[in-house]
Design an enzyme around this catalytic site. Structure first.
Site, PDB file in Angstrom:
ATOM      1  N   HIS A 374     -11.240  96.489 -21.884  1.00  0.00           N
ATOM      2  CA  HIS A 374     -11.803  97.792 -21.000  1.00  0.00           C
ATOM      3  C   HIS A 374     -11.565  97.579 -19.539  1.00  0.00           C
ATOM      4  CE1 HIS A 374     -14.618  99.024 -24.230  1.00  0.00           C
ATOM      5  NE2 HIS A 374     -14.360  97.771 -24.538  1.00  0.00           N
ATOM      6  N   ARG A 568     -21.986 102.706 -12.048  1.00  0.00           N
ATOM      7  CA  ARG A 568     -22.482 101.476 -11.282  1.00  0.00           C
ATOM      8  C   ARG A 568     -21.552 101.615 -10.025  1.00  0.00           C
ATOM      9  NH1 ARG A 568     -24.815  97.113 -14.016  1.00  0.00           N
ATOM     10  NH2 ARG A 568     -24.318  95.963 -12.148  1.00  0.00           N
ATOM     11  N   LYS A 573     -14.597 102.094  -7.581  1.00  0.00           N
ATOM     12  CA  LYS A 573     -14.884 103.309  -8.091  1.00  0.00           C
ATOM     13  C   LYS A 573     -15.120 104.197  -6.891  1.00  0.00           C
ATOM     14  CE  LYS A 573     -17.578 101.637 -12.165  1.00  0.00           C
ATOM     15  NZ  LYS A 573     -17.057 102.437 -13.435  1.00  0.00           N
ATOM     16  N   THR A 678     -16.521 107.339 -18.672  1.00  0.00           N
ATOM     17  CA  THR A 678     -16.833 108.400 -19.951  1.00  0.00           C
ATOM     18  C   THR A 678     -17.923 109.380 -19.360  1.00  0.00           C
ATOM     19  OG1 THR A 678     -18.533 106.519 -20.181  1.00  0.00           O
ATOM     20  CG2 THR A 678     -16.512 106.927 -22.165  1.00  0.00           C
ATOM     21  N   LYS A 682     -18.971 113.504 -20.238  1.00  0.00           N
ATOM     22  CA  LYS A 682     -20.298 114.000 -20.328  1.00  0.00           C
ATOM     23  C   LYS A 682     -20.533 115.287 -19.235  1.00  0.00           C
ATOM     24  CE  LYS A 682     -21.774 109.571 -21.352  1.00  0.00           C
ATOM     25  NZ  LYS A 682     -22.170 108.156 -20.616  1.00  0.00           N
TER      26      LYS A 682
HETATM   27  O1  BZD Z   1     -15.940 100.501 -20.009  1.00  0.00           O
HETATM   28  C1  BZD Z   1     -16.302 100.137 -18.692  1.00  0.00           C
HETATM   29  C2  BZD Z   1     -14.724 100.644 -17.769  1.00  0.00           C
HETATM   30  O2  BZD Z   1     -14.908 100.430 -16.700  1.00  0.00           O
HETATM   31  C3  BZD Z   1     -14.701 102.140 -18.000  1.00  0.00           C
HETATM   32  O3  BZD Z   1     -13.598 102.576 -17.455  1.00  0.00           O
HETATM   33  C4  BZD Z   1     -14.573 102.295 -19.526  1.00  0.00           C
HETATM   34  O4  BZD Z   1     -14.921 103.837 -19.797  1.00  0.00           O
HETATM   35  C5  BZD Z   1     -15.748 101.968 -20.308  1.00  0.00           C
HETATM   36  C6  BZD Z   1     -15.937 102.156 -21.513  1.00  0.00           C
HETATM   37  O5  BZD Z   1     -14.562 101.779 -22.102  1.00  0.00           O
HETATM   38  N1  BZD Z   1     -16.396  98.610 -18.523  1.00  0.00           N
HETATM   39  C7  BZD Z   1     -17.511  98.208 -18.511  1.00  0.00           C
HETATM   40  O6  BZD Z   1     -18.511  99.039 -18.373  1.00  0.00           O
HETATM   41  N2  BZD Z   1     -17.566  96.996 -18.160  1.00  0.00           N
HETATM   42  C8  BZD Z   1     -18.606  96.285 -18.028  1.00  0.00           C
HETATM   43  O7  BZD Z   1     -19.732  96.716 -18.017  1.00  0.00           O
HETATM   44  C9  BZD Z   1     -18.648  94.657 -18.069  1.00  0.00           C
HETATM   45  C10 BZD Z   1     -19.798  94.050 -18.501  1.00  0.00           C
HETATM   46  C11 BZD Z   1     -19.713  92.568 -18.334  1.00  0.00           C
HETATM   47  C12 BZD Z   1     -18.694  91.732 -17.969  1.00  0.00           C
HETATM   48  C13 BZD Z   1     -17.475  92.754 -17.783  1.00  0.00           C
HETATM   49  C14 BZD Z   1     -17.642  93.974 -17.666  1.00  0.00           C
END
Ligand code: BZD
Length: 841
Positions: A374, A568, A573, A678, A682
């Site tokens: 991710h 977040r 971002k 995502t 939405k």
């Molecule tokens: O995952 C997110 C990415 O930043 C997005 O671009 C993507 O759309 C979504 C789903 O694939 N990643 C996260 O949200 N990551 C975390 O929240 C996270 C949590 C703990 C440790 C590392 C990352």
């Protein structure tokens, strides 16, 4: 012990089996029964909390009946199952979703009304299940909804955190974190006190040769923590399939504090043991995209992985199949590297406990696992220090070393003499201390690796995992572009739009086959339709305006352009780019004549999102947004032309109010940094346009909806590296408009500028890693295009209708079907129509 009821007595069981309610009267009967017996209250003592509890229990009973049937059906069919391992499930509220998925919301609404309650008030009583940080956790929740809706035999496995993601309060413009204790009353979980797994930590490994000359390793000593299962039913939409999410909760091995110690007067240490065990599942780590390498986090990971694998293996062993059939029966998907230990744990179970040969075991392991990446952000890639590992999981470290040795030997055979390559791909990084690279372990131990949007999947193949593509070949790497469930993100969040779409496309079928939205194209110029469409958007904006008023006290004009960025808070971002743009707009308005001001489209800039508690820069961004709002919102020169809002404590249930109310939303990460995103999907699905960079899924959204319907700006991913190089080694001059923004900040216009020095400094003096200045001009220009486009409402509405019509691709159902076909090799399990589903259309 045989727990099954003997054949002759089964008729009695069948006769008295619970029957799910389908009528309003039966629903009311259940609610009253739960109020009077389960809750021990009466009609003279039933507030909204009690009514929520009773309504939820009524629906829970219903779900669990279907859950039982589903599990029986899946067990008898004995087909392949999917296990989705995720340290995060950001579920949000369950009641509204359950009512809609089983098709009984209208019945519940009428029933509750007859009992004296408004359904909205009852729904609002529920505390969000917020066991996740952001996109990754919400994706897992959407996937569970899709897997159940498509009738896949699939379980989610996670941790039952006592505290989910913290609640955010804004005090004097600063973020303050408050613990999220959500388990006070949670009707959606079933404790399984009979399903308890012992999980071992620490200790040492004894190796010897048995009589047959076979090497044996025994992991012994250390301490045991107990994992208790809590099951949460996951209802599919318009299907009886009700899958399971199993969350593990930790307890000391003795269950209570140690009585031995207690009686011998060592009270404190007996309580401490218990607390230490319970700490494992106590709290969700609040970092997104940042790895901090804390021991407790590794403990969480192993605790959850060990309990889940024990459970999966136990279920498999009941089928009495040969071990070689394991991957034919079981697919395990790793949601990021957090569950990577599962690879090592399965190998350990097979060789140490079940006596398989290494190679035989390793074939089973690699055919079982798939790994989803991710992120490409280096600071987010998980690494664990070898000494930490050695202490906590000594046997696992040995197995990792063996996995690495066999892997490096195979690399050496393929690329003889390439020592650099060996160093680059080694699972063990030769640093001080040595580190275990979890992503590399996940790749080596899986049969497929996927990214979450096309650009992202290409990037991992050409950057961080480049060598592995050479080693394993390109077919091991694939893409599954993320998706979202249209049930929650359209039907539940935007009921009026869902209803309008249903009325034009022949019912709610589009919620199961989102490509049906295509049929809306023919209404893109239909006057009547456009009017209704626009009215719904306006009503959703009115709803958000009321929410803003009630939570912030600021009045916003629902006719203004609502520009929303909720996610977040993270430098990549680029909420800072947005707020700098807002300040630029403020400067522009201040410099305008009253005549010029009249021509400007009024705007409301809405922000929301949590900063990780230790992420100082993200907190500074929140502080700046709030301080800008405090100045702008009361400036009489500005009036309705610009309002700046920061919505406190952004979460899933708030997203359900916010998402349907956007005119534009911002997805403006530095190109190449946001894996997918995502919320972009939405917002478009709810009739908002987006302003975005060529990053993540924005690119595929553009491909699907057409480039006339999106506001793209900024540098491309392929140019980022060169630009960064120029900042650091060439000349770095800032965009002149951004300089003016900084000058205003430095004049203390938004409070003491010292508070924002680190933020402006990161751009002026420290290389502007996220290219804020490089993209600023293009961003401002594009915002001007947005203003212009919004003035032509007729065209704007047409764009939004066409966009929605073309969003079918982004259903998480499409996504799950791709995983099922390309990675899991599983098929749905068809269901009969025997179950009592609601018939609501
Ligand atoms: O995952 C997110 C990415 O930043 C997005 O671009 C993507 O759309 C979504 C789903 O694939 N990643 C996260 O949200 N990551 C975390 O929240 C996270 C949590 C703990 C440790 C590392 C990352």
């Amino acid at each position: 012990v045989e727990a099954s009821i003997p054949e002759p007595q089964r008729d009695a069981w069948k006769k008295f089996q619970a029957k799910p309610f389908v009528s309003k009267d039966d629903f009311e009967k259940e609610v009253v029964r739960h109020v009077e017996t389960t809750l021990a209250r009466s009609m003279f003592n039933c507030d909204e909390t009690a009514a929520y509890a009773a309504a939820s229990l009524a629906f829970r009973d219903r779900l669990i009946t279907e859950w039982n049937r589903t599990q029986q059906r899946q067990t008898f069919a004995d087909t392949k199952r999917v296990y989705y391992l995720s340290l995060e499930f950001l579920m949000g509220r369950a009641l509204d979703n359950a009512m809609l998925n089983v098709g009984l919301k209208n019945i519940a609404k009428e029933g509750l009304s007859e009992l004296g309650f408004r359904i909205e008030d009852i729904i609002n009583q529920e505390h969000d299940a917020a066991l996740g940080n952001g996109g990754l956790g919400r994706l897992a929740a959407c996937f569970l909804d899709s897997m159940a809706s498509l009738n896949f035999p699939a379980w989610g496995y996670g941790l039952r955190y006592k505290y989910g993601i913290f609640k955010q309060e804004i005090v004097d413009g600063y973020q303050v974190e408050v613990p999220d204790y959500w388990l006070d009353f949670n009707p959606w979980e079933f404790p399984r006190h009979d399903i308890v797994v012992d999980v071992q930590f620490y200790g040492g490994v004894r190796k010897y040769q048995d009589e047959a000359g076979k090497n044996v390793a025994v992991w012994e000593g250390g301490e045991i923590v107990k994992a208790t299962a809590y099951d949460v039913p996951i209802p599919g939409f318009n299907t009886p399939t009700t899958n399971n999410m199993r969350l593990w909760s930790s307890k000391a091995a003795s269950g209570e504090f140690d009585f031995q110690k207690f009686n011998s007067g060592d009270y404190e240490s007996s309580v401490a043991d218990q607390q230490r065990a319970e700490t494992i599942s106590a709290v969700l780590y609040p970092n997104d995209n940042l790895d901090r390498g804390k021991e407790l986090r590794l403990k969480q990971q192993y605790f959850w992985v060990a309990a889940s694998l024990y459970d999966i293996v136990r279920r498999f062993k009941k089928s009495k199949r040969a071990w070689s059939e394991f991957p034919d029966q079981i697919a395990i998907q790793l949601n990021d590297t957090h569950p990577t230990l599962a690879i090592v744990e399965l190998q350990r179970i097979l060789i140490d406990m079940e006596g398989l040969d290494w190679d035989e075991a390793w074939t089973i392991v690699t055919n079982t696992f798939g790994y989803t990446n991710h992120t490409v952000l280096p600071e987010a890639l998980e690494k664990w220090s070898v000494p930490l590992f050695q202490n906590l999981l000594p046997r696992h470290l040995q197995i990792i070393y063996d996995i690495n040795m066999f892997f490096l030997q195979s690399v050496e055979r393929k690329f003889p003499g390439d020592r650099d390559m060996l160093g680059r791909v080694s699972i063990i990084e030769e640093s001080q201390p040595k580190m275990v690279r979890m992503a590399f372990l996940a790749i080596v131990g899986s049969h497929k690796v996927n990214g979450v949007a096309e650009l992202h999947s290409d990037l991992i193949k050409t950057t961080i995992f480049k060598d592995f593509v050479k080693i394993f070949g390109p077919d091991k790497f694939t893409n599954v572009t993320n998706g979202i469930t249209p049930r929650r993100w359209l039907h539940q969040a935007n009921p009026r739009l869902s209803e309008l779409i249903a009325s034009k496309t022949g019912g709610l079928g589009f919620l199961k086959d989102l490509n049906v939205l295509n049929e809306l194209e023919k209404f893109a110029d239909d006057k009547e339709f456009k009017k209704e469409w626009a009215e719904i958007k306006y009503a959703n904006k009115v709803r958000l305006a009321k929410y803003i008023k009630s939570t912030t006290g600021v009045t916003v004009n629902p006719a203004a352009l609502f520009d929303i960025q909720v996610k977040r808070i993270h430098e990549y971002k680029r909420q800072q780019l947005n707020i700098f743009g807002v300040i630029h707009r403020y400067l522009t308005i201040k410099a305008m004549t009253p005549e010029e001001r009249k021509k400007l489209a009024p705007r409301v800039s809405i922000f929301g999102g949590k900063a990780a508690p230790g992420y100082w820069m993200a907190k500074t961004i929140i502080h700046l947004i709030n301080n800008v709002g405090a100045v702008v919102n009361k400036d009489p020169d500005v009036g309705d032309l610009l309002k700046v809002i920061f919505l406190e404590d952004y979460n899933v249930s708030k997203a359900e109010i916010i998402t349907p109310a956007s005119d534009v939303s911002e997805h403006i990460s530095t190109a190449g940094t946001e894996a997918s995103g995502t919320s972009n999907m939405k917002f478009v699905l709810n009739g908002g346009l987006i302003i975005g960079t060529c990053d993540g899924a924005n690119i595929e959204i553009t491909r699907e909806i057409g480039e006339n319907n999106i506001f793209l700006f900024g540098n491309l991913a392929e140019d980022v590296e060169d630009l960064r190089h120029t900042h650091n080694y060439g000349s770095h001059t800032l965009d002149p408009d951004l300089v003016k923004v900084f000058d205003l900040i430095k004049s203390n216009a938004f409070g003491d500028a010292g508070a924002f020095g680190a933020l402006t400094g990161s751009i002026e003096d420290h290389g502007d890693y996220y290219l804020v200045s490089d993209d600023f001009h293009s961003y401002i220009q594009t915002q001007t295009l947005v203003d212009e486009a919004y003035k032509n409402q007729e065209e704007w509405i047409t764009k939004t209708i066409l966009s929605v019509a073309r969003m079918g691709f982004f259903s998480s159902d499409r996504c799950i079907n791709e995983y099922a076909e390309m990675i899991w090799n599983v098929e749905p399990l068809p269901v009969g129509k025997e179950s009592g589903l609601g018939k609501e259309e």
